[in-house]
Scaffold this active site. Structure first.
Site, PDB file in Angstrom:
ATOM      1  N   GLU A 295       0.879  -1.181   0.000  1.00 49.55           N
ATOM      2  CA  GLU A 295       0.000   0.000   0.000  1.00 49.55           C
ATOM      3  C   GLU A 295       0.911   1.225   0.000  1.00 49.55           C
ATOM      4  O   GLU A 295       1.412   1.640   1.036  1.00 49.55           O
ATOM      5  CB  GLU A 295      -0.919   0.008   1.228  1.00 49.55           C
ATOM      6  CG  GLU A 295      -1.928  -1.128   1.254  1.00 49.55           C
ATOM      7  CD  GLU A 295      -3.004  -0.987   0.217  1.00 49.55           C
ATOM      8  OE1 GLU A 295      -3.082   0.076  -0.442  1.00 49.55           O
ATOM      9  OE2 GLU A 295      -3.795  -1.936   0.049  1.00 49.55           O
ATOM     10  N   GLY A 488     -11.279   9.284   2.913  1.00 49.37           N
ATOM     11  CA  GLY A 488     -12.444   8.850   3.674  1.00 49.37           C
ATOM     12  C   GLY A 488     -13.041   7.558   3.177  1.00 49.37           C
ATOM     13  O   GLY A 488     -14.264   7.409   3.084  1.00 49.37           O
TER      14      GLY A 488
END
EC number: 1.2.1.3
Length: 538
Positions: A295, A488
């Site tokens: 990631e 988010g």
């Protein structure tokens, strides 16, 4: 990540961003010993803390100091792992796995449920600790702990659902099935900007899949993650008479990070960090044909078309560009505005930026805190200067704030070319580059031309454009949004990206498969031996 972005042992152990060593600060100066921070000791933190856990706490390596980025004062110290302790931790984890692998998956889910409940009881104080050590505002700190709690809830349900299909066999009297088993030892290298959430995603999902974990922490998140989170998990394991080494831990520098990447006993390396360091990790793991979950970086864009609802687009941009002081991998770094709305949006953004409440991150009214390190402040200044040299105009911000801590002004820069070098550089700071475009094709192309492919958003009311954006000629990112910010992400969807973002996926959807190995199994329950594809061999 393994640099001044999401943290990390291999890269940052050698930097001089903060003083460290056995005599970095007199004992009396540590925040943990001051009356106003008495809650730190209530959490179980001491002036000097163990940085190794393998069923027992220890740490015989270098002593390093964690600093509060809001004032650059020392919080506490930790004793890192030696290479001998790393070796012992891996061996104990492998022994503990023999017990954990025999626990039925729903029972493993019950353990994870208890971890979530233990986190719930301390969610506010843990949120305060994240705020104190990482620098993100209090509500974000609490929200990050809530994310770990939510992932635990998700993993509990998942523990009763993981499995493979029964497939139709072409041979009579045969059954064809997929069997999923744990990979074994998962080595997790986590990040400074989400010290709880990144740990939580990996921990909860890997545990219900039947893996044991060996966690390596960034030197600058050890008080929060190393000591407190591991203590919570260890207590739950102990209450259930399970070996603590199922979730082991080693805090350390480049030696520990490299050891995890190169260790053939580590079946999966989950690394969250910069693209630069992720490439180094990837090469080490690939050299031994190991499995990896990466990631990495994100140079994320919001695209605002002429028909966009600006009452959605403007606050979304402010949240995604300014939130966490620009230190999210999903932070908006490029804002592409249609020429018809460019000036109006820039004017509204500049006004909104002036209203951002800047202050101590643990003050409940603060919306914007400090950068994590002095090194990040230097990177911010260098990026502003490069942007000016490449033709950019500073609309607001651009300076270091005159106050204690690592505070810089949230910054908007216009006038740069879409392919300017600085625009294509992911600087992990609160700088927003505003670009002006004319056509949809141009905007989609600009979105995709950077090396990273994490998150992206468009604001429009055109239904056809929405589906073109979601389709094969639209965004090439792993997260593709419409009328919401780039940051988010929800836990139910797989989180991760393409290209130099690494290709990994964590949290929701079928990301659990990365923590397991698949076997295609054929069972002959007949008395004959028919071969596949009708082959005769008599």
């Amino acid at each position: 990540r393994w640099r001044a972005r999401r943290g990390h042992a291999l890269h940052r152990a050698g930097t001089a961003a903060r003083p460290r060593g056995r005599h970095a600060a007199p004992m009396s100066t540590l925040l943990v010993s001051r009356p106003q921070y008495a809650w730190l000791k209530e959490l179980g933190l001491e002036e000097e803390n163990d940085g190794v856990y393998d069923g027992r706490w220890g740490g015989g390596g270098e002593v390093v100091t964690s600093y509060c980025p809001a004032n650059n004062e020392p919080i506490a110290r930790v004793r890192q792992a030696t290479m001998a302790e790393y070796e012992q931790t891996v061996q104990k984890a492998r022994e503990a796995w023999k017990i954990w692998a025999d626990v039925p998956a729903p029972k493993r889910g019950e353990i994870v449920r208890q971890i979530g409940d233990a986190l719930r009881k301390k969610i506010k104080v843990l949120g305060s600790l994240v705020s104190l050590e990482m620098g993100k505002i209090y509500v974000e700190g609490v929200g990050e702990v809530q994310e770990y709690v939510d992932v635990c809830d998700y993993a509990v349900g998942l523990s009763r659902m993981i499995g493979g299909p029964v497939l139709p066999s072409e041979r009579p009297g045969h059954a064809l099935i997929e069997q999923w088993n744990p990979v074994g030892l998962v080595g997790i290298i986590t990040a400074f900007n989400f010290p709880v959430a990144v740990y939580g995603w990996n921990n909860a999902i890997a545990l219900i899949c039947g893996n044991k974990l060996s966690i390596s922490y960034d030197l600058f998140t050890f008080v929060c993650v190393c000591v407190q989170l591991n203590r919570i998990v260890a207590n739950v394991l102990g209450q259930n008479n399970l070996p603590g080494a199922i979730c082991s831990m080693t805090c350390g520098g480049a030696d520990i990070g490299s050891a995890i990447a190169k260790d053939e006993r580590v079946d999966l390396v989950s690394f969250t960090g910069s693209t630069h360091v992720g490439k180094q990790v990837s090469l080490m793991v690939q050299e031994r044909f190991g499995r990896q979950l990466l990631e990495l970086g994100g140079n994320n864009a919001i695209v605002v078309f002429e028909d966009a609802d600006l009452n959605l687009a403007v606050p979304s941009t402010v949240f995604a560009a300014v939130g966490t002081a620009g230190q999210r991998c999903t932070t908006t770094r490029r804002l592409m505005l249609h020429e018809g709305v460019h000036d109006a949006v820039v004017e509204r953004l500049a006004k909104a930026y002036k209203q951002v409440r800047i202050g101590d991150p643990w003050d409940r009214n603060t919306l914007y805190g400090p950068l994590h390190t002095k090194q990040a402040v230097e990177q911010y200044l260098a990026a502003v200067e490069q942007a000016k040299q490449q033709g950019g105009t500073i609309i607001c911000g651009g300076k270091v704030m005159d106050r204690p801590g690592n505070y810089v002004e949230p910054t908007i820069i216009t006038g740069l070319a879409h392919n300017a070098a600085i625009v294509h550089t992911e600087t992990f700071v609160p700088i927003l580059y505003v670009l002006k475009f004319k056509t949809e094709e141009e905007a989609f192309s600009w979105n995709n031309e950077v090396k990273q492919g994490l998150s992206s958003s468009i604001f429009t009311k055109d239904l056809g454009r929405i589906f073109r954006w979601l389709g094969p000629k639209g965004s090439d990112c792993g997260i593709v949004n419409v009328n919401i910010p780039t940051s988010g992400a929800e836990i139910g969807g797989a989180f991760g990206g393409e290209k130099h973002t690494g290709g990994g996926r964590e949290s929701g959807s079928d990301s659990w498969k990365q923590y397991m190995r698949r076997s295609t199994c054929t069972i002959n329950y007949s008395k004959d031996l028919p071969l596949a594809q009708g082959i005769k061999f008599e």
